[in-house]
Design a protein around this motif. Structure first.
Motif, PDB file in Angstrom:
ATOM      1  N   THR A  46     -74.083  15.796 -14.883  1.00  0.00           N
ATOM      2  CA  THR A  46     -74.469  16.200 -16.239  1.00  0.00           C
ATOM      3  C   THR A  46     -74.702  17.697 -16.359  1.00  0.00           C
ATOM      4  N   ARG A  47     -75.025  18.354 -15.242  1.00  0.00           N
ATOM      5  CA  ARG A  47     -75.226  19.806 -15.240  1.00  0.00           C
ATOM      6  C   ARG A  47     -74.431  20.402 -14.091  1.00  0.00           C
ATOM      7  N   ALA A  88     -61.555  17.814 -29.052  1.00  0.00           N
ATOM      8  CA  ALA A  88     -62.562  17.021 -29.763  1.00  0.00           C
ATOM      9  C   ALA A  88     -63.694  16.587 -28.843  1.00  0.00           C
ATOM     10  N   LEU A  89     -63.429  16.517 -27.541  1.00  0.00           N
ATOM     11  CA  LEU A  89     -64.437  16.095 -26.575  1.00  0.00           C
ATOM     12  C   LEU A  89     -65.288  17.252 -26.067  1.00  0.00           C
ATOM     13  N   LEU A  98     -68.949  17.209 -23.796  1.00  0.00           N
ATOM     14  CA  LEU A  98     -69.141  18.300 -22.833  1.00  0.00           C
ATOM     15  C   LEU A  98     -69.264  19.618 -23.575  1.00  0.00           C
ATOM     16  N   VAL A  99     -70.252  20.429 -23.180  1.00  0.00           N
ATOM     17  CA  VAL A  99     -70.387  21.781 -23.731  1.00  0.00           C
ATOM     18  C   VAL A  99     -70.253  22.778 -22.583  1.00  0.00           C
ATOM     19  N   GLN A 115     -73.236  16.538 -21.497  1.00  0.00           N
ATOM     20  CA  GLN A 115     -72.890  17.172 -20.229  1.00  0.00           C
ATOM     21  C   GLN A 115     -72.699  18.668 -20.478  1.00  0.00           C
ATOM     22  N   ALA A 116     -73.148  19.495 -19.541  1.00  0.00           N
ATOM     23  CA  ALA A 116     -73.031  20.942 -19.712  1.00  0.00           C
ATOM     24  C   ALA A 116     -72.456  21.577 -18.452  1.00  0.00           C
ATOM     25  N   LEU A 117     -71.495  22.477 -18.660  1.00  0.00           N
ATOM     26  CA  LEU A 117     -70.950  23.301 -17.586  1.00  0.00           C
ATOM     27  C   LEU A 117     -71.275  24.742 -17.935  1.00  0.00           C
ATOM     28  N   VAL A 118     -71.981  25.429 -17.032  1.00  0.00           N
ATOM     29  CA  VAL A 118     -72.534  26.749 -17.344  1.00  0.00           C
ATOM     30  C   VAL A 118     -72.007  27.798 -16.386  1.00  0.00           C
TER      31      VAL A 118
END
Length: 226
Positions: free
Chosen positions: A28-29, A74-75, A154-155, A182-185
């Protein structure tokens, strides 16, 4: 969301920006760190289809980012390093409403969607403000609201705490940690990703480390010291 790289590579004008990569991500991270030009931004843009792989493929929940580009967009949501560049309408509330309006939402339903995401992020008082009146942290949250209102799974954040003062940095960091999505940083802010369950370290176009945040930060500092 299941993110899969299958020997995916990116080549621009004969330069290999990202070497062939096979990888599966479900956390999730997810943190992404590396020196400037290491390939981390190319990696992130391969995920949401802003960059198409030169070879191999990238899939999100089975959707191919090249063949199913519209569905992939869109996701996913993407927050640019300078969020002022993606807030394009003159009033914050109007900008947040742009996405759902384009999907056909209108009237009370549109107002409720904008109001709900603004309340969620604590920025309802900013809806009638103009972007140039906002602080850096407020701009980040306004841009995030314009993404979340579209309900992505997902962001992706590109340097979300860059150039923020301590107060705004803490506010944005707390928001990212509290997201349901869910986040990708991508970040040089090691404190921000220090408790992420998985962190990727990129170096000169290749994945140099993949694992726990503590070990990833040690590897990143070794690379930076060379």
């Amino acid at each position: 969301m299941l993110i899969q790289f299958d020997r995916a590579t990116a080549i621009f004008d004969g330069h290999v920006a990202l070497e062939p990569l096979t990888l599966t991500l479900t956390e999730t991270r997810i943190g992404v760190i590396g020196l400037n030009g290491s390939g981390k931004s190319t990696f992130a843009r391969l995920i949401n289809g802003l960059v198409k792989p030169s070879a191999g493929c990238v899939t999100l929940d089975g959707l191919d980012t090249a063949r199913d580009a519209k569905a992939v967009l869109a996701l996913t949501g993407f927050i640019f390093q300078n969020p002022a560049n993606q807030i394009i309408l003159p009033v914050v509330g109007e900008d947040i409403a742009m996405g759902p309006r384009a999907r056909g939402l209108k009237g009370k339903a549109l107002d409720e969607a904008v109001g709900a995401v603004a309340e969620r992020l604590g920025i309802a008082h900013l809806l009638l403000r103009r972007p140039h009146e906002l602080s850096g942290g407020e701009l980040q949250l306004a841009a995030l609201a314009a993404v979340l209102v579209n309900r992505p799974k997902l962001v992706i954040f590109d340097e979300p705490t860059n150039q923020l003062d301590l107060k705004n940095r803490k506010r944005v960091a707390a928001t990212i940690h509290g997201l349901e999505e869910q986040a990708l940083v991508i970040s040089h802010d090691l404190e921000l990703i220090a408790d992420f369950p998985r962190v990727l370290v990129f170096d000169r176009g290749r994945l140099a480390f993949d694992g726990a945040a503590e070990d990833a930060i040690v590897r990143y500092r070794e690379i930076a010291a060379c």
